[in-house]
Scaffold this motif. Structure first.
Motif, PDB file in Angstrom:
ATOM      1  N   LEU A 298       0.827  -1.204   0.000  1.00  0.00           N
ATOM      2  CA  LEU A 298       0.000   0.000   0.000  1.00  0.00           C
ATOM      3  C   LEU A 298       0.863   1.256   0.000  1.00  0.00           C
ATOM      4  O   LEU A 298       0.551   2.241  -0.684  1.00  0.00           O
ATOM      5  CB  LEU A 298      -0.931   0.003   1.215  1.00  0.00           C
ATOM      6  CG  LEU A 298      -2.141  -0.923   1.176  1.00  0.00           C
ATOM      7  CD1 LEU A 298      -2.910  -0.838   2.490  1.00  0.00           C
ATOM      8  CD2 LEU A 298      -3.060  -0.574   0.009  1.00  0.00           C
ATOM      9  N   ASP A 299       1.948   1.241   0.783  1.00  0.00           N
ATOM     10  CA  ASP A 299       2.847   2.400   0.815  1.00  0.00           C
ATOM     11  C   ASP A 299       3.463   2.651  -0.567  1.00  0.00           C
ATOM     12  O   ASP A 299       3.583   3.806  -1.007  1.00  0.00           O
ATOM     13  CB  ASP A 299       3.952   2.178   1.855  1.00  0.00           C
ATOM     14  CG  ASP A 299       3.435   2.225   3.285  1.00  0.00           C
ATOM     15  OD1 ASP A 299       2.360   2.819   3.496  1.00  0.00           O
ATOM     16  OD2 ASP A 299       4.090   1.662   4.184  1.00  0.00           O
ATOM     17  N   ARG A 302       0.769   4.198  -2.783  1.00  0.00           N
ATOM     18  CA  ARG A 302       0.555   5.626  -2.495  1.00  0.00           C
ATOM     19  C   ARG A 302       1.664   6.494  -3.086  1.00  0.00           C
ATOM     20  O   ARG A 302       1.440   7.664  -3.404  1.00  0.00           O
ATOM     21  CB  ARG A 302       0.474   5.850  -0.982  1.00  0.00           C
ATOM     22  CG  ARG A 302      -0.702   5.174  -0.293  1.00  0.00           C
ATOM     23  CD  ARG A 302      -0.778   5.566   1.163  1.00  0.00           C
ATOM     24  NE  ARG A 302      -1.803   4.831   1.891  1.00  0.00           N
ATOM     25  CZ  ARG A 302      -1.573   3.808   2.681  1.00  0.00           C
ATOM     26  NH1 ARG A 302      -0.325   3.382   2.871  1.00  0.00           N
ATOM     27  NH2 ARG A 302      -2.564   3.196   3.308  1.00  0.00           N
ATOM     28  N   VAL A 312      -6.154   5.413  -0.573  1.00  0.00           N
ATOM     29  CA  VAL A 312      -5.689   4.025  -0.530  1.00  0.00           C
ATOM     30  C   VAL A 312      -5.680   3.567   0.925  1.00  0.00           C
ATOM     31  O   VAL A 312      -4.991   4.144   1.767  1.00  0.00           O
ATOM     32  CB  VAL A 312      -4.280   3.888  -1.140  1.00  0.00           C
ATOM     33  CG1 VAL A 312      -3.804   2.451  -1.047  1.00  0.00           C
ATOM     34  CG2 VAL A 312      -4.273   4.361  -2.587  1.00  0.00           C
ATOM     35  N   SER A 313      -6.441   2.526   1.238  1.00  0.00           N
ATOM     36  CA  SER A 313      -6.529   2.005   2.600  1.00  0.00           C
ATOM     37  C   SER A 313      -6.441   0.484   2.561  1.00  0.00           C
ATOM     38  O   SER A 313      -6.609  -0.138   1.499  1.00  0.00           O
ATOM     39  CB  SER A 313      -7.847   2.431   3.250  1.00  0.00           C
ATOM     40  OG  SER A 313      -8.934   1.741   2.669  1.00  0.00           O
ATOM     41  N   PRO A 314      -6.198  -0.150   3.708  1.00  0.00           N
ATOM     42  CA  PRO A 314      -6.173  -1.617   3.744  1.00  0.00           C
ATOM     43  C   PRO A 314      -7.464  -2.251   3.232  1.00  0.00           C
ATOM     44  O   PRO A 314      -7.447  -3.370   2.705  1.00  0.00           O
ATOM     45  CB  PRO A 314      -5.940  -1.931   5.221  1.00  0.00           C
ATOM     46  CG  PRO A 314      -5.206  -0.741   5.741  1.00  0.00           C
ATOM     47  CD  PRO A 314      -5.783   0.430   5.012  1.00  0.00           C
ATOM     48  N   LEU A 317      -7.298  -3.531  -0.366  1.00  0.00           N
ATOM     49  CA  LEU A 317      -6.693  -4.847  -0.593  1.00  0.00           C
ATOM     50  C   LEU A 317      -7.601  -5.974  -0.107  1.00  0.00           C
ATOM     51  O   LEU A 317      -7.650  -7.044  -0.720  1.00  0.00           O
ATOM     52  CB  LEU A 317      -5.336  -4.920   0.092  1.00  0.00           C
ATOM     53  CG  LEU A 317      -4.221  -4.047  -0.508  1.00  0.00           C
ATOM     54  CD1 LEU A 317      -2.908  -4.300   0.211  1.00  0.00           C
ATOM     55  CD2 LEU A 317      -4.073  -4.306  -2.000  1.00  0.00           C
TER      56      LEU A 317
END
Length: 486
Positions: A298-299, A302, A312-314, A317
Motif C-alpha cells: 500500500l505504501d 501511495r 488508498v486504505s487496507p 486490498l
C-alpha cells in the motif's frame, strides 16, 4: 391539458410504502427547474432528495416537514406555465387541519396528477427507450461523477420578518390560515442567514422540540451537532468557545430513562438481522494473518504518481482479495432460494457503514469487473456518500457479498450476521504490531484477524475454510497473489 400538475410521493425503492418528509428545499411561489431537488424524504432505507418532474412555479405544498406520507399521496403542486397569466381557479395551499372542506370534483379535475412510476414522460430517466421502460425515479441512474448539488439560480427570496429560511427545524411563522411556508435549506459551507446542520440532527431537534436558530454549533464551520441538540434539550448551554469532543451522552427525563422511537434505517436493520439470524444457520471461522507485506505494498502504491490523489486504505486490498477469492470459490457468492441455490457470476460488493441514521450496507455494483484503481475510486465514493447521508435505496439493494471493517473501531474481529439473501460476510479486524514468528525468528510484524460468517446450507466447512484461506493468502503477499491468480 392543465397547467397545474400534482406530484405524488413515488416508490423510492423495493416496495417501500411510506416516507417521512425531512425538509422542503423549495417554498410556495418559488420557480423551479426540471430535476431540481425539491424535497428530502427519509425512508426505511435512506434519506433521499426527490427531484422535480416538471419546471414551473410551486403552487402548493401539501404536507409539512415531519409528516409521514404514504407512497402515491400528493405532496406538491406545480404550475408548469406560470407566464400564461392568473389561474381561473387558484389552488388553495394545503393545510394539515382535518377541518378544511374537501375540494370539489371540478377543482380536482383542473389538476393533472403525475403519471405512475414506470409511465414517466419521454426524455426523462426511466422514460421511453429501446428495450422498454424502466421504473426509475427521475434523477436516479448510474453515477459517473461525485455527487454535487446543482446551485440554484437567483437569490433566496426575502423571508418575512422573524422567519429564518436557513437550515432550521421547528421554527414556525405566526399563525395563518394556511400552512407555513417551507424552509429553504442552504447547505453551502459558509452560507449566511442559515443554520448549518445535517438532516439527522435537524430531525433530532424536531423530535426534542429544540429551536436550532437559538444554538451555537460546536461542529465544523459552526455546524450544529447531535451533542449540541441533546445539551439544549436537557437545559444545558451549548455556546462554546471551541469545538468539544463528542460524548454521545443520552438525554434522560425525570424518570431517568430515554425512549428512542425505532423507525427508519434502524427499524429495517433490526427486522433484517432478526430474520437472517433465525433463518440462515450461521457459522463463523477466524484466521489471523501477517499483513506486513500488504501494508508495504500500500505504501508503494501511495507513492506512485498516478495514485497520489487516490484514497488508498487496507480495505482496498481486502476487497480485492475477496473478489479474487470468489473467482476461485464462486459458490460463496450465492443465494439460498428454497428449492435451489442461485450462484451469481457478478459480485455486488457490500461495505457495511455506520452512520448517524444507523447501519447501512451500500454496495459496489459488479465490483469483480473493476480494475484496482476503479475499485479504489468506487470505495471512496461509496464511503463519502454514506458519511454525507446521501446513499440512495438503489445503492443498498442487490448486494451479494459483504465486508464489515470493524478494525476502524480498534476491534480485532467479530461474528457478523449475514445480510438477508447473502451467503457470506467477512469481518476485517484492526491491523496491529505484534510479535510473530517470521523466518524462524520472533519479530514485530503487522497482523490482523479475519472473521468469516457463512450460511451453512450453502457453504460447508471445507468451502468456507478454503475461501477464508484464499483471502488470507492474498493479504499475506498480495503482489505474488496477483501474479499467480490473474
Amino acid at each position: 391539458m392543465s397547467r397545474i400538475k400534482t406530484f405524488n410521493l413515488p416508490d423510492l425503492g423495493e416496495g417501500l410504502t411510506e416516507g417521512e418528509i425531512l425538509a422542503w428545499l423549495v417554498k410556495v411561489g418559488d420557480t423551479i427547474e426540471l430535476n431540481q431537488p425539491i424535497v428530502e424524504v427519509e425512508t426505511a432505507k435512506a434519506a433521499v432528495e426527490i427531484p422535480a418532474k416538471w419546471a414551473g412555479q410551486v403552487q402548493a405544498i401539501h404536507h409539512p416537514e415531519g409528516t409521514t406520507v404514504e407512497v402515491g399521496t400528493p405532496i406538491i403542486a406545480i404550475d408548469t406555465d406560470p407566464g400564461a397569466g392568473p389561474l381561473e381557479a387558484p389552488s388553495t395551499t394545503a393545510t394539515p387541519s382535518a377541518d378544511l372542506p374537501t375540494p370539489s370534483a371540478a377543482s380536482l379535475a383542473a389538476v393533472e396528477v403525475a403519471p405512475a412510476e414506470g409511465m414517466v414522460e419521454p426524455g426523462l430517466i426511466g422514460g421511453a427507450a429501446p428495450g422498454g421502460r424502466t421504473a426509475v425515479l427521475v434523477g436516479y441512474g448510474p453515477r459517473t461523477t461525485a455527487a454535487k448539488r446543482r446551485p440554484r439560480k437567483g437569490a433566496v427570496p426575502t423571508a418575512p420578518a422573524g422567519v429564518d429560511h436557513g437550515v432550521v427545524v421547528g421554527d414556525k411563522p405566526a399563525a395563518t390560515p394556511t400552512i407555513p411556508a417551507p424552509q429553504v435549506h442552504d447547505r453551502r459551507n459558509g452560507a449566511t442567514g442559515g443554520v448549518l446542520a445535517k438532516p439527522p440532527v435537524r430531525k433530532l431537534a424536531k423530535d426534542l422540540g429544540v429551536d436550532l436558530g437559538t444554538l451555537t454549533g460546536s461542529g465544523p464551520l459552526g455546524s450544529i451537532t447531535r451533542e449540541d441538540v441533546q445539551q439544549a434539550a436537557s437545559g444545558a448551554s451549548v455556546v462554546v468557545a471551541e469545538p468539544i469532543a463528542a460524548t454521545s451522552a443520552p438525554s434522560f427525563g425525570a424518570d431517568r430513562e430515554q425512549r428512542i422511537p425505532v423507525k427508519g434505517v434502524r427499524k429495517l436493520t433490526a427486522e433484517n438481522m432478526s430474520r437472517s439470524a433465525f433463518t440462515a444457520p450461521h457459522v463463523t471461522e477466524f484466521l489471523t494473518v501477517d499483513v506486513t507485506r500488504a501494508m508495504k505494498a500500500l505504501d508503494r502504491l501511495r507513492g506512485r504518481r498516478e495514485w497520489r490523489d487516490v484514497r488508498v486504505s487496507p480495505l482496498l486490498l481486502v476487497a480485492k482479495a475477496v473478489l479474487l477469492a470468489v473467482q476461485r470459490r464462486p459458490m460463496v457468492n450465492s443465494t439460498w432460494a428454497g428449492d435451489e441455490i442461485v450462484v451469481k457470476e457478478y459480485v455486488n460488493l457490500g461495505i457495511a457503514a455506520a452512520t448517524e441514521r444507523g447501519l447501512i450496507v451500500p454496495n459496489v455494483k459488479d465490483a469483480g469487473r473493476l480494475s484496482l484503481r476503479e475499485l479504489a475510486d468506487a470505495l471512496t465514493d461509496l464511503v463519502q456518500t454514506a458519511k454525507s447521508g446521501r446513499t440512495s435505496p438503489a445503492a443498498m439493494s442487490g448486494g451479494t457479498l459483504t465486508i464489515t471493517n470493524v478494525g476502524v473501531f480498534g476491534v480485532d474481529t467479530g461474528t457478523p450476521i449475514l445480510p438477508p439473501g447473502e451467503s457470506a460476510i467477512l469481518a476485517f479486524g484492526a491491523v496491529r504490531e505484534m510479535p510473530w514468528v517470521h523466518k524462524g525468528k520472533v519479530r514485530v510484524r503487522q497482523v490482523t484477524t479475519l472473521g468469516l460468517s457463512f450460511d451453512h446450507r450453502i457453504v460447508d466447512g471445507e468451502l468456507g475454510s478454503k475461501f477464508l484461506r484464499d483471502v488470507g493468502d492474498f493479504l499475506t503477499d498480495p503482489e505474488a497473489a496477483l501474479l499467480a491468480w490473474t
